[in-house]
Design a protein around this motif. Structure first.
Motif, PDB file in Angstrom:
ATOM      1  N   SER A   1       0.853  -1.187   0.000  1.00 17.87           N
ATOM      2  CA  SER A   1       0.000   0.000   0.000  1.00 17.87           C
ATOM      3  C   SER A   1       0.884   1.229   0.000  1.00 17.87           C
ATOM      4  CB  SER A   1      -0.849   0.001   1.265  1.00 17.87           C
ATOM      5  OG  SER A   1      -1.306   1.301   1.540  1.00 17.87           O
ATOM      6  N   THR A   2       0.520   2.249  -0.767  1.00 19.69           N
ATOM      7  CA  THR A   2       1.315   3.486  -0.749  1.00 19.69           C
ATOM      8  C   THR A   2       0.925   4.390   0.428  1.00 19.69           C
ATOM      9  OG1 THR A   2      -0.192   4.271  -2.458  1.00 19.69           O
ATOM     10  CG2 THR A   2       1.991   3.600  -3.170  1.00 19.69           C
ATOM     11  N   GLY A   3      -0.264   4.184   0.976  1.00 17.12           N
ATOM     12  CA  GLY A   3      -0.647   4.915   2.192  1.00 17.12           C
ATOM     13  C   GLY A   3       0.215   4.455   3.360  1.00 17.12           C
ATOM     14  N   TRP A   4       0.326   5.275   4.416  1.00 14.59           N
ATOM     15  CA  TRP A   4       1.306   4.966   5.458  1.00 14.59           C
ATOM     16  C   TRP A   4       0.763   4.058   6.558  1.00 14.59           C
ATOM     17  CZ3 TRP A   4      -0.503   9.649   3.986  1.00 14.59           C
ATOM     18  CH2 TRP A   4      -1.159  10.460   4.914  1.00 14.59           C
ATOM     19  N   MET A   5       1.701   3.628   7.414  1.00 12.89           N
ATOM     20  CA  MET A   5       1.505   2.471   8.299  1.00 12.89           C
ATOM     21  C   MET A   5       0.252   2.515   9.171  1.00 12.89           C
ATOM     22  SD  MET A   5       4.150   1.054  11.197  1.00 12.89           S
ATOM     23  CE  MET A   5       3.625   2.101  12.544  1.00 12.89           C
ATOM     24  N   MET A   6       0.070   3.588   9.950  1.00 12.40           N
ATOM     25  CA  MET A   6      -1.052   3.564  10.907  1.00 12.40           C
ATOM     26  C   MET A   6      -2.405   3.624  10.204  1.00 12.40           C
ATOM     27  SD  MET A   6      -0.318   3.058  14.107  1.00 12.40           S
ATOM     28  CE  MET A   6       1.172   3.037  15.118  1.00 12.40           C
ATOM     29  N   HIS A   7      -2.392   4.087   8.947  1.00 13.74           N
ATOM     30  CA  HIS A   7      -3.622   3.997   8.162  1.00 13.74           C
ATOM     31  C   HIS A   7      -3.807   2.595   7.595  1.00 13.74           C
ATOM     32  CE1 HIS A   7      -5.374   7.995   7.827  1.00 13.74           C
ATOM     33  NE2 HIS A   7      -4.193   8.527   7.630  1.00 13.74           N
TER      34      HIS A   7
ATOM     35  N   VAL B   1       5.300  -7.748   3.303  1.00 14.32           N
ATOM     36  CA  VAL B   1       4.408  -6.594   3.383  1.00 14.32           C
ATOM     37  C   VAL B   1       5.188  -5.293   3.226  1.00 14.32           C
ATOM     38  CG1 VAL B   1       4.476  -6.371   5.920  1.00 14.32           C
ATOM     39  CG2 VAL B   1       2.403  -5.748   4.692  1.00 14.32           C
ATOM     40  N   GLU B   2       4.595  -4.329   2.531  1.00 18.00           N
ATOM     41  CA  GLU B   2       5.227  -3.024   2.309  1.00 18.00           C
ATOM     42  C   GLU B   2       4.173  -1.948   2.401  1.00 18.00           C
ATOM     43  OE1 GLU B   2       8.033  -2.094  -0.959  1.00 18.00           O
ATOM     44  OE2 GLU B   2       7.612  -4.155  -1.556  1.00 18.00           O
ATOM     45  N   CYS B   3       4.521  -0.863   3.079  1.00 19.07           N
ATOM     46  CA  CYS B   3       3.527   0.153   3.336  1.00 19.07           C
ATOM     47  C   CYS B   3       4.178   1.526   3.324  1.00 19.07           C
ATOM     48  CB  CYS B   3       2.986  -0.123   4.736  1.00 19.07           C
ATOM     49  SG  CYS B   3       1.371   0.463   5.041  1.00 19.07           S
ATOM     50  N   GLY B   4       3.707   2.434   2.476  1.00 19.28           N
ATOM     51  CA  GLY B   4       4.199   3.804   2.494  1.00 19.28           C
ATOM     52  C   GLY B   4       4.924   4.226   1.237  1.00 19.28           C
ATOM     53  N   ALA B   5       5.798   5.215   1.411  1.00 15.90           N
ATOM     54  CA  ALA B   5       6.392   5.966   0.305  1.00 15.90           C
ATOM     55  C   ALA B   5       7.154   5.123  -0.715  1.00 15.90           C
ATOM     56  CB  ALA B   5       7.353   7.012   0.877  1.00 15.90           C
ATOM     57  N   GLY B   6       7.774   4.038  -0.248  1.00 17.82           N
ATOM     58  CA  GLY B   6       8.587   3.233  -1.163  1.00 17.82           C
ATOM     59  C   GLY B   6       7.845   2.028  -1.717  1.00 17.82           C
ATOM     60  N   ALA B   7       6.616   1.821  -1.282  1.00 17.14           N
ATOM     61  CA  ALA B   7       5.859   0.658  -1.754  1.00 17.14           C
ATOM     62  C   ALA B   7       5.521   0.832  -3.236  1.00 17.14           C
ATOM     63  CB  ALA B   7       4.584   0.494  -0.929  1.00 17.14           C
ATOM     64  N   PRO B   8       5.452  -0.268  -3.964  1.00 15.00           N
ATOM     65  CA  PRO B   8       5.268  -0.139  -5.410  1.00 15.00           C
ATOM     66  C   PRO B   8       3.906   0.428  -5.792  1.00 15.00           C
ATOM     67  CG  PRO B   8       5.126  -2.442  -4.722  1.00 15.00           C
ATOM     68  CD  PRO B   8       5.555  -1.664  -3.522  1.00 15.00           C
ATOM     69  N   ASP B   9       3.900   1.069  -6.941  1.00 16.62           N
ATOM     70  CA  ASP B   9       2.639   1.547  -7.517  1.00 16.62           C
ATOM     71  C   ASP B   9       1.732   0.345  -7.807  1.00 16.62           C
ATOM     72  OD1 ASP B   9       0.685   3.115  -8.651  1.00 16.62           O
ATOM     73  OD2 ASP B   9       1.747   3.405 -10.556  1.00 16.62           O
TER      74      ASP B   9
END
Ligand SMILES: NC(=O)c1ccc[n+]([C@@H]2O[C@H](COP(=O)([O-])OP(=O)(O)OC[C@H]3O[C@@H](n4cnc5c(N)ncnc54)[C@H](O)[C@@H]3O)[C@@H](O)[C@H]2O)c1
Length: 356
Positions: A155-161, A216-224
């Motif tokens: 997700s490109t949105g950040w962790m706590m979201h 799992v990946e979350c935030g600014a560096g996560a893939p489009d």
């Protein structure tokens, strides 16, 4: 049919109104009280909900009304205090929003209170009611993918979201197998001061007890997720097996590709469709203790532990064994440990939320 279950809703922002209107629309419930510290929101909500009792003080209202369900939808900075109010009000179920808490210290406090009070809780990971999510889950559990070896979520949105959602659906896709350990990395301090405080980017590996690997990946560096236009719905969650894969895109449908089957369909996360069955299953659980809600606290707790373990690993290095034995302040750990270097992005579109 039994009488309607009475509900108090505290926190009447976006999600509070989703919950309140979904409870009110279900004939097993009536919203008997609403609360927010913002009086204008209380008045507007009460007008929309047919005139329930109202207050700007959650404890006063809930203790006076003694509802069956205490629902609170405040920002993540407010959790343990609301759970305590729910327990004091005598509610049988507390319905709360994700994340469970901001730190494992608070999480353990909440879990202890619920256990001591004998009160059930549900945490709103309601995406799983989306038809596209269900299609992916059905394919994964049907065996058509062979032996599942990997579940993943981005997700490109950040962790706590977003991380709480991703982990919840990955666990669901993996039959809720417990996790044994986690190892993670994190970067970027910008969102540490957000109302959903988070590293700008976090990525981790999860070892599940059934041998399945979680990534799992979350935030600014996560893939489009280029198939999806709406930034907040650029989430990809799926499973790979020995004979194929199945995945859901939060804003872009589902697909299953295996040796014997290839199919896909549409669907996008939709609160209007996802909330009614989530709310109905709260009534079912109140009616019958055997009909445990799929978003029950114990299940969410297992996901929350994984998220907190990712933070600990990112801050301290190495693998973190699960289950966690005691609470800590993972946000403080990240604040002390994350380097000042700015986060690197996976795509230019992320610069709006993660500015240099
Ligand atoms: N499940 C999902 O899909 C989903 C989607 C969006 C947000 N969320 C989560 O829902 C939660 C709420 O988010 P939101 O977007 O509705 O926030 P919001 O800011 O729109 O609403 C929060 C409300 O709580 C009120 N509030 C604050 N302190 C209070 C108190 N002491 N007593 C009563 N009310 C109080 C605020 O005045 C505000 O009206 C967050 O934890 C967020 O992560 C979940």
């Amino acid at each position: 049919m039994s009488n309607r279950y009475r509900v108090v809703v505290a926190g009447l922002g976006k999600r509070g109104m989703h919950h309140a209107t979904a409870f009110q629309a279900n004939d097993r419930f009536e919203v008997s009280g609403v609360c927010d510290i913002d009086e204008a929101r209380v008045d507007a909500a009460a007008a929309r909900l047919g005139g329930p009792a109202k207050s700007t003080d959650a404890r006063e209202l809930a203790v006076a009304l003694r509802p069956d369900v205490f629902c609170f939808c405040t920002l993540p900075n407010l959790r343990a205090e609301m759970v305590r109010i729910g327990i004091e009000s005598g509610a049988r179920i507390i319905a709360m929003e994700k994340p469970v808490a901001l730190t494992s210290a608070e999480g353990f406090k909440i879990r202890k209170m619920l256990e001591a009070g004998g009160v059930k809780a549900v945490v709103s990971h309601q995406h799983r009611y989306g038809e596209h999510y269900r299609k992916a889950q059905e394919a994964i559990s049907s065996g058509v993918l062979g032996r599942i070896h990997t579940v993943y979520g981005t997700s490109t949105g950040w962790m706590m979201h977003m991380l709480s959602h991703l982990i919840d659906y990955m666990r669901w896709f993996n039959g809720e197998s417990p996790a044994e350990w986690v190892m993670a990395q994190a970067a970027g301090r910008g969102k540490l001061s957000d109302a959903h405080p988070s590293p700008d980017y976090i990525a981790g590996f999860i070892q599940f007890a059934n041998g399945v690997r979680g990534v799992v990946e979350c935030g600014a560096g996560a893939p489009d997720v280029p198939e999806v236009d709406y930034w907040w719905r650029k989430c990809r969650i799926g499973a790979q097996g020995s004979e194929g894969f199945a995945e859901v895109l939060t804003g872009g449908g589902w697909r299953v590709v295996s040796n014997t089957l290839s199919c896909s369909g549409g669907g996008s996360m939709n609160y209007d469709l996802d909330m009614p069955p989530y709310i109905q299953q709260i009534a079912d659980w109140l009616d019958d203790p055997q009909q445990v809600h799929p978003c029950n606290f114990a299940s969410s707790w297992a996901g929350f532990e994984i998220m907190m373990a990712c933070c600990r690993s990112a801050a301290q290095g190495g693998q973190i064994e699960l289950p966690l034995e005691s609470g800590a302040d993972e946000l403080e750990m990240l604040r002390s440990a994350l380097p000042e270097r700015r986060v690197l992005l996976s795509m230019a579109m992320n610069a709006k939320e993660y500015p240099a």
